[in-house]
Enzyme design. Sequence first.
Site, short mmCIF file in Angstrom:
data_model
loop_
_atom_site.label_atom_id
_atom_site.label_comp_id
_atom_site.label_asym_id
_atom_site.label_seq_id
_atom_site.Cartn_x
_atom_site.Cartn_y
_atom_site.Cartn_z
N ASP A 97 0.82 -1.22 0.00
CA ASP A 97 0.00 0.00 0.00
C ASP A 97 0.85 1.27 0.00
O ASP A 97 2.01 1.27 0.42
CB ASP A 97 -0.88 0.04 1.25
CG ASP A 97 -2.06 -0.90 1.17
OD1 ASP A 97 -2.07 -1.77 0.28
OD2 ASP A 97 -2.96 -0.80 2.03
N HIS A 243 3.51 -2.36 3.27
CA HIS A 243 3.54 -1.00 2.72
C HIS A 243 4.87 -0.74 2.01
O HIS A 243 5.93 -1.12 2.51
CB HIS A 243 3.34 0.03 3.83
CG HIS A 243 1.97 0.00 4.44
ND1 HIS A 243 1.59 -0.96 5.34
CD2 HIS A 243 0.89 0.80 4.25
CE1 HIS A 243 0.32 -0.75 5.70
NE2 HIS A 243 -0.11 0.32 5.05
#
Length: 300
Positions: A97, A243
């Site tokens: 992400d 992430h």
Amino acid sequence: MARGEYQDRIGRLLPGKTLWVAIAVMSCAAVALLHTIFSSINPNASIAKTGLVETVEMTTAIARSFPMNFDVPKNFQAKTIKDAPVGAEKVIALTFDDGPWPETTEKILATLKQEQIKATFYMIGQPLKSFPEIGKKVLADGHVIANHTLHHWYKQMSPLVAQREIEDTSKIIKEVLNVETAYFRPPGGMLTNGLVAYALKHNQSVNMWSVDSGDSNPRRPSSEAILKTVLNGATPGGIVLMHDGGGSHNNTAIAVPQIIAQLRAQGYKFVTVPELLELSSAFSEPPIAKTTSESIDRRS
């Protein structure tokens, strides 16, 4: 599931234009090889003389003029998922992400390329505009692009603001990457602030996760802690949240090679979220109806 059947299902997911480019490139290479054999000249000279490099470049450019679509299997449209049932098939999806992001995204891409693994990247509109070349590299390496809103807001939003957050990001993805995607992940996993309602209304697949690596904790856990969390939570059909953007995630980049190595040692194969949903769709299909002596394939 037999290995051949697994590969066949994955093969159905290759974008049409990617397959077309691959065929064109292989055809050009075959022509160059035959020309070299029969004319007894250097292969590079052959390619230069016959203009095959230009042919490959032109074929690739034509293919890129058509948008790549990351579509959702029908039974997963307008659904929110955190994993996907695949029976005992040991497949798992790695997702990243908040990118694209300098350094971290590129380190993760290098690992994925070396390990020949495809992942799913949930991109925010603003960093994609700021770092378009990194976004293009993600796509060029064969990974799936998904929508993670424009500003990564958690706050409550009106229907109009929610629409702008998702659709403006879709426009940036289309402008920068020539990609259309129906995969969406709400920032922070917020399900009730207006974003998910809009995404579901427009038949998108809202993708949560079954394993949170914890790498977005403000105190930034060590690579060892990230590895331990992912290994402890891994299950067949699972989706791992990590992430690559939104700040420094060097510990994530360090952990990824070990995550891959140790999950592989447990027998896991790595798939993208679209591949996972396709496999799950096939797994959950009803038995094929039979007549007196013939099978009827309802998928045809």
